[in-house]
Structures are given as C-alpha cells and as structure tokens.
Design a protein around this motif. Structure first.
Motif, PDB file in Angstrom:
ATOM      1  N   PRO A 150       0.828  -1.214   0.000  1.00 35.09           N
ATOM      2  CA  PRO A 150       0.000   0.000   0.000  1.00 35.09           C
ATOM      3  C   PRO A 150       0.862   1.264   0.000  1.00 35.09           C
ATOM      4  O   PRO A 150       1.959   1.275   0.552  1.00 35.09           O
ATOM      5  N   LEU A 151       0.308   2.297  -0.614  1.00 31.42           N
ATOM      6  CA  LEU A 151       1.092   3.483  -0.930  1.00 31.42           C
ATOM      7  C   LEU A 151       0.477   4.726  -0.297  1.00 31.42           C
ATOM      8  O   LEU A 151      -0.731   4.856  -0.231  1.00 31.42           O
TER       9      LEU A 151
ATOM     10  N   ARG B 221       3.609   0.145   4.749  1.00 34.82           N
ATOM     11  CA  ARG B 221       3.232   1.129   3.739  1.00 34.82           C
ATOM     12  C   ARG B 221       4.464   1.800   3.133  1.00 34.82           C
ATOM     13  O   ARG B 221       5.452   2.036   3.822  1.00 34.82           O
ATOM     14  N   VAL B 222       4.359   2.097   1.825  1.00 33.11           N
ATOM     15  CA  VAL B 222       5.441   2.833   1.162  1.00 33.11           C
ATOM     16  C   VAL B 222       5.062   4.308   1.110  1.00 33.11           C
ATOM     17  O   VAL B 222       3.938   4.649   0.764  1.00 33.11           O
TER      18      VAL B 222
ATOM     19  N   GLY C 263      10.644   2.159  -8.222  1.00 29.03           N
ATOM     20  CA  GLY C 263      11.751   1.252  -8.543  1.00 29.03           C
ATOM     21  C   GLY C 263      12.687   1.088  -7.356  1.00 29.03           C
ATOM     22  O   GLY C 263      13.100  -0.032  -7.029  1.00 29.03           O
ATOM     23  N   HIS C 264      13.018   2.173  -6.679  1.00 33.95           N
ATOM     24  CA  HIS C 264      13.883   2.070  -5.491  1.00 33.95           C
ATOM     25  C   HIS C 264      13.246   1.125  -4.465  1.00 33.95           C
ATOM     26  O   HIS C 264      13.933   0.364  -3.792  1.00 33.95           O
ATOM     27  N   HIS C 265      11.920   1.208  -4.374  1.00 34.08           N
ATOM     28  CA  HIS C 265      11.236   0.330  -3.417  1.00 34.08           C
ATOM     29  C   HIS C 265      11.257  -1.138  -3.874  1.00 34.08           C
ATOM     30  O   HIS C 265      11.656  -2.015  -3.119  1.00 34.08           O
ATOM     31  N   ILE C 266      10.853  -1.400  -5.116  1.00 35.80           N
ATOM     32  CA  ILE C 266      10.749  -2.814  -5.524  1.00 35.80           C
ATOM     33  C   ILE C 266      12.121  -3.486  -5.605  1.00 35.80           C
ATOM     34  O   ILE C 266      12.212  -4.693  -5.463  1.00 35.80           O
TER      35      ILE C 266
END
Ligand SMILES: [Zn+2]
Length: 399
Positions: free
Chosen positions: A77-78, A99-100, A126-129
């Motif tokens: 979730p964002l 949460r991101v 992208g940095h997150h995944i």
C-alpha cells in the motif's frame, strides 16, 4: 514482464556483494533493532511537515500512480505526500508499518507533464521494488563509525548503478523516451518554461563529447564542464536510450546482454576503475587519491594511528612507503597533482577529485580546513571549485 527483469544487473550484483560486507551487516542489524523497538515515527513526521495527498484531493495524480503500480505489479500500500519546495525533487522511504511513502515537491507536481510525472513516480517505486533501502548508505557514510575509503567508494558506485535500475522502472511506466529525457533535463536544469527548449539530440551529444575526450587523452580537450554542470544525467539519458532500444521495450530490439555492455561502457566514465588498473594514468590517479585523502584527513584534527591503518589497508603495499609520513606526503602533493594532470584525462581527474571528496565525506562533516585542501587540489588539477560543492553537498541517500 516482471519488474525484476528490468533491473540493471550490476546494481543487483553489487547490492548482493555489499550486503555481505561485515560493516554493512553491522549497521543493518543495528537499524533493524532500532525499528523493532518502535517505529521511527516517519509517518508522524511526514504528516506534520507535508500534505498527504488523498484520492479525493488529487485524483489525477492517483490515476497516474495507479497505472505505475499496476505496470510494476507493486503490492505494498502506498501513501503520497507533497511538500512545499521550489526545487524539483521526489523521494521514497523504506516502508514502515507495511506502507510505502513517496514524496514530491510542489514545483515538481505542477511543472511536470503526466508522462514525466510517471517517470519520476516509477523511478521512486523502482527504489522500493529493488530494495535499494536495504543498504543504508546514508548511515554507513555519515554514521559515527566511518567506513573505510574503499567501501565508501564502492557504496557510491553502487548507488549510481541503483539509479540506472530505478530509471528503467520509471521509463517502463512512462513508456515514452522523449518524456523520460525531458524529465531528467528538468530535474538537472531546474527549467520548465519556454525560454530553453529541450532538445534530446543536443543533450545526448554531450555524452558523445565525454566519450570522445576520454578516448583521446592527447587531444586538447575543450573546456569540458559536463561532469560538473550535469554530473550524471546525460549518461542516464543515454542509458535509457539503450533501454528503449532493447528487447525489453521493443520486440525487435537488441538483447539485454548487448544493452548492458553499452551501459557498462557508459558507467565506466563514472567508475573508480583506476583503483585496480595498471596503466601509468591509473597509478598517477591512485597516488593522488592516496595523498589527497590522507592530507585532507590530516587537515582538521591531525590523522590518528587508526586512520593511517585504514589507509594502509586500502592501498596496496608498494603504494605506501614503509613508514607513513604525513608531512612528507603533504610536501609531495603538488607533484602528485601535476603528475595526474599530465597522465590522466580531464574526466579521470574529475573522478579522482570526486573520490577524494567521497573519502572526505566518509570521515564526517567536511571542515573549513579540509575544504581548503580540497580547493587547492581542484585548483592544481584545473577543476572548478563548484565541482567540490556539488560532490560534497549531494545527498547520498537514493532519491
Ligand atoms: Zn533515485
């Protein structure tokens, strides 16, 4: 398409290797412990300093981000936030409470077209995944215990490769080369109006100039300021052009292997490969890095035994005389600068200058005395002092 297939392999390989480093493990474990003892209060802080964008308030922005989320198959979730700033900026934080959090500056949301925004969003996602936050580069470089110079240089080299992966995720979301390039141009120039018309070919020509200067060291280089004015973004645009020409984006495109050979060649303009090379230029650069780093370290409080030991571990035997004498090295510094200037290209001199700055940063806040030494090295090499500012003021966290 799986988003993992887009990731630049040098990023993945270096991230894996770095996460095995003892120092990286130590800091990661310490951070995990902090987190387990209670949340770091990031969300509360964001709510206090920024405006959370609700779906009702910002339906268009959510529509764009929903498309990115779907394209990258993100399932965390964002929450999106905006903060008041005239500088184009966006950042993504390590998830908390499942949460991101992604933040955008107000000027960026207003000055970017929908596709440009999707590039920026996809880049942050992208940095997150790709779990780029798993390597806590900020804590490692600016923490109380400094990493050794070689680790600091490796961390910075990795972070540039991580940007390449994040860019690909963003480009995959925006799916339009021109928007992606103009977004990077806006980010690096700060311009959005009509006074300067963005031209992709011109922007890319800057990269060709860099490559040419680098391959013909004897040729009189034009006063090349590409490294200092646009530290990185023409290279990123060129890397993205290779990405759009690959079979990840175009069925008839080149293979991923071919694309990565091209990207590696580009990135080598930024990489401290001289640390291991055997050429005269590489030796002159190493000698300058060693002397420069040591004299900077000695500048404010004198250098301790422990610090000297770190330097000795960092450099091969033979580069270091049997007994390290800082005074003698300080006296030799001008000759070493001169030698590097004679042997290395302008690009290479800037690499060494940047790497001396990285070593200075890894030793804590850069003091006035240290800054004076850095200035005198830059002057000796004929590099603009603003280059030092840009290098030491750049944030080392991915954003
Ligand atoms: Zn980034």
């Amino acid at each position: 398409m799986n988003a993992d297939d887009l990731r630049y392999r040098n990023d993945l390989e270096q991230a894996n290797a770095l996460s095995e480093e003892r120092e990286v493990k130590r800091v990661t474990e310490w951070l995990d412990k902090q987190e387990a003892e209670g949340s770091t209060g990031l969300r509360r802080q964001l709510l206090a300093t920024s405006v959370r964008l609700s779906r009702k308030m910002a339906p268009d922005i959510y529509k764009l981000s929903d498309e990115c989320v779907e394209r990258l198959s993100m399932d965390t979730p964002l929450e999106l936030y905006v903060f008041n700033s005239a500088q184009f900026n966006a950042m993504c934080f390590k998830p908390e409470e499942g949460r991101v959090f992604v933040m955008f500056s107000s000027s960026l949301l207003e000055g970017f077209t929908p596709k440009e925004l999707q590039f920026v969003m996809g880049h942050e996602f992208g940095h997150h995944i790709y779990n780029h936050h798993e390597i806590p580069i900020g804590y490692l470089v600016k923490g109380r215990q400094r990493p050794d110079p070689k680790l600091a240089l490796r961390l910075f080299a990795w972070s540039r490769n991580a940007e390449i992966s994040a860019d690909r995720a963003g480009a995959y979301c925006a799916n339009d080369m021109h928007s992606v390039a103009s977004a990077l141009f806006k980010l690096s120039s700060g311009l959005t109006g009509d006074i300067v018309k963005f031209n992709l070919d011109e922007f890319l020509k800057q990269v060709s100039d860099m490559e040419m200067i680098d391959s013909e060291p004897d040729k009189d280089a034009p006063q090349g300021d590409w490294f200092s004015t646009h530290p990185f973004s023409p290279l990123r645009v060129k890397a993205l052009q290779l990405f759009f020409g690959s079979n990840l984006m175009d069925e008839k495109g080149t293979s991923v292997d071919d694309m990565d050979v091209g990207v590696q060649r580009l990135m080598s303009l930024m990489e401290p490969s001289y640390l291991d090379a055997r050429s005269d230029a590489a030796i002159a650069m190493r000698n300058l890095l060693f002397a420069g780093g040591l004299v900077v370290a000695d500048a404010s409080n004198g250098i301790t035994e422990a610090e000297i030991e770190v330097f000795e571990q960092f450099f091969e035997k033979g580069d270091v005389s049997d007994k390290l004498n800082v005074n003698r090295i300080r006296e030799e510094l001008p000759q070493r600068i001169q030698r590097a200037k004679e042997q290395a290209t302008e690009t290479q001199c800037m690499q060494v200058m940047r790497d001396i700055c990285v070593i200075a940063m890894a030793e804590g806040d850069v003091t006035v005395e240290e800054r004076n030494v850095l200035n005198s090295i830059a002057d000796g090499l004929g590099i603009s002092r603003t280059f030092i500012c840009q290098t030491i003021e750049q944030d080392c966290e991915p954003d």
